[in-house]
Design a protein around this motif. Sequence first.
Motif, PDB file in Angstrom:
ATOM      1  N   THR A 211      23.821  58.910  94.170  1.00 31.96           N
ATOM      2  CA  THR A 211      22.973  58.514  95.296  1.00 31.96           C
ATOM      3  C   THR A 211      23.521  58.979  96.641  1.00 31.96           C
ATOM      4  OG1 THR A 211      24.102  56.358  95.290  1.00 31.96           O
ATOM      5  CG2 THR A 211      21.987  56.516  94.134  1.00 31.96           C
ATOM      6  N   ASP A 212      24.774  59.459  96.657  1.00 32.30           N
ATOM      7  CA  ASP A 212      25.377  59.938  97.901  1.00 32.30           C
ATOM      8  C   ASP A 212      25.343  61.466  98.008  1.00 32.30           C
ATOM      9  OD1 ASP A 212      25.987  57.390  98.749  1.00 32.30           O
ATOM     10  OD2 ASP A 212      28.008  57.410  97.885  1.00 32.30           O
TER      11      ASP A 212
ATOM     12  N   SER B 270      18.796  63.696 101.817  1.00 27.88           N
ATOM     13  CA  SER B 270      19.584  62.765 101.023  1.00 27.88           C
ATOM     14  C   SER B 270      18.940  62.579  99.653  1.00 27.88           C
ATOM     15  CB  SER B 270      19.663  61.412 101.729  1.00 27.88           C
ATOM     16  OG  SER B 270      18.373  60.800 101.767  1.00 27.88           O
TER      17      SER B 270
ATOM     18  N   VAL C 205      31.992  61.221  94.075  1.00 29.38           N
ATOM     19  CA  VAL C 205      30.741  61.211  94.841  1.00 29.38           C
ATOM     20  C   VAL C 205      29.639  60.607  93.978  1.00 29.38           C
ATOM     21  CG1 VAL C 205      29.015  62.598  96.047  1.00 29.38           C
ATOM     22  CG2 VAL C 205      31.432  63.254  96.145  1.00 29.38           C
ATOM     23  N   LYS C 206      29.098  59.500  94.383  1.00 30.43           N
ATOM     24  CA  LYS C 206      28.016  58.867  93.638  1.00 30.43           C
ATOM     25  C   LYS C 206      26.765  59.758  93.679  1.00 30.43           C
ATOM     26  CE  LYS C 206      29.508  54.151  94.744  1.00 30.43           C
ATOM     27  NZ  LYS C 206      29.106  52.871  95.399  1.00 30.43           N
TER      28      LYS C 206
END
Length: 239
Positions: A109-110, A77, A106-107
């Motif tokens: 952080t994602d 991640s 899509v962030k």
Amino acid sequence: MKVNKDANGYTFAFSIILVIVVGVILSSLSIGLGPLKKANVEVKKKMNILSALGVESTRKDGSEKYDKYITESYVISHSGNLQENLPAEKQAFSLDVQKQFRDKTVKVTDRLYPIFEAEKDGEKLFVLPVVGKGLWGPIWGFVALADDYETIVGTSFDHKGETPGLGAEISQSFFENRYNGEKIASNGTFTPISVVQNGSGSESQKVDGITGGTITSKGVERMVNETMEVYYKYFSKNK
């Protein structure tokens, strides 16, 4: 009944039929060639991964050499944690990092980050995908790290539409090789690598950019640094 081929109706009808027939043929070809196109994309990706390792390959032997050198793959991640039980399309090789980068829904952080472990000449190496933006479009590639989790031992960069002779030179070995030996960390802390002109600047970690291709070169700088910082989160936790 005799058909009047000079009539506008005949011309119109003939054009419609021709478009439909050609469309059906092209659609059939696209569907039929789908598996072949997918296979070509996959082997090209394997060749690019191998290129970062300094392993030459072709479309004929790319898959065989990939299986020889790549020993394991997994996904982490943005926070540097191992991700398990992912669906097939998010497994390391299947994950489309370029599509993920383009997807504004899509962030950051994602986002997910694949890691490919390799073994070459008895040494363990890590091949890490990178993706970013150049002057005219997307740029991408792979960075290979040594088993100290810090030293770059190889890179493979590519682009979609950078200027020939300028920004497009990022895909040439003379530029890629400039990253060899550079470190992404110092004393346990992530250290960015600057792309400079003619060795200028006081940075300890730096490589020469492409003359006349400053924007693309800086795009590579951001691409490598932003992605390597994420990967180093994982490596620093698992040394």
